[in-house]
Design an enzyme around this catalytic site. Sequence first.
Site, PDB file in Angstrom:
ATOM      1  CG  HIS A 177      -2.067  -0.823   1.239  1.00 52.83           C
ATOM      2  ND1 HIS A 177      -1.989  -2.190   1.306  1.00 52.83           N
ATOM      3  CD2 HIS A 177      -3.399  -0.510   1.183  1.00 52.83           C
ATOM      4  CE1 HIS A 177      -3.222  -2.699   1.303  1.00 52.83           C
ATOM      5  NE2 HIS A 177      -4.091  -1.706   1.218  1.00 52.83           N
ATOM      6  CG  ASN A 207       4.642  -4.161   3.000  1.00 56.61           C
ATOM      7  OD1 ASN A 207       4.367  -3.045   3.429  1.00 56.61           O
ATOM      8  ND2 ASN A 207       3.726  -4.973   2.504  1.00 56.61           N
TER       9      ASN A 207
END
Length: 307
Positions: A177, A207
Amino acid sequence: MSRKKMGRGIGKSSSRKKTGGAGPARFLKSVLAAALTSFGIATAWLHPQGLNWQSVEPWLQSLGLPGYTAQDHVPVPASVDGYVQTSFAHCPQFFPGARPVVPMAYTQRELCFSSFAILHSGQTKTPVFVAQRLNRQHIQAAKGIKRTDRFYAEARLPRAERAELNDYRGSGYSRGHMAPAGDMASEQGMAQSFSLANMVPQNQIHNAGPWNKIEADTRQYVSRAAGQVYVFTGPVFERNARTIGANQVAVPSHLFKLVYDATTGRAWVHWQANQASTRAGPPISYPEFVRRTGLHLLPDLSLKGAE
């Protein structure tokens, strides 16, 4: 004039009624559109600074051909001297002032969502940047929203310009994202945050580790800020970047998160290599970020020579 009316009108004055006199006109339009599109792609590839795609698309729309209808048109920025002035006319609330100015590139399109805005690249099939406006009330509300994890391809983008779910499967990369799901203060915003237009191929360890900490630290800062905080997040690519999937989604070498406190006027940028070995480090200055990327995400601040 509709095709049906055109056919009847021709039939009254000639024997074309049986053969369909509108056929040649439609064929000519298709040939002209194909020729212009091919020329435009070749020109953009060789000289991207010399072509204004905003001036091409209205002409294609005027032909009434499938895929070039005004109602399906996603806004593209206007180009000036090798740079693009974005507008985001339908979602100006995500920007603190003048809209970002970025280097011109083929197939950049503006997408507005309920909680963020995206400048999307049809070349990399990822965002150029994602813009958000956050405050302490927003962060407090986000704590009560359940994560959905329902990823989807962005249907507003042409198929040739977007990532698909299969591109990430088996790639070894996370669907990272840019506007975090944890920032979303509504169910609609949460659902929209899983658009692949909001994703980049991200190293899984990075991440889940340092990047996740940067997102959490940003939320913590916003929750203590006096007013609005604007956040810009996006990828940075090297030449000949690696790609994944049939649609060749580009893998970024670095990720950035620019934080701008509109009350204090302070801005800083987290700059992270997209690697498992990356550790959280001190941010870089906004002028240094502009120097590295050419992205003027805060044009008003750039003109002031902010540090």
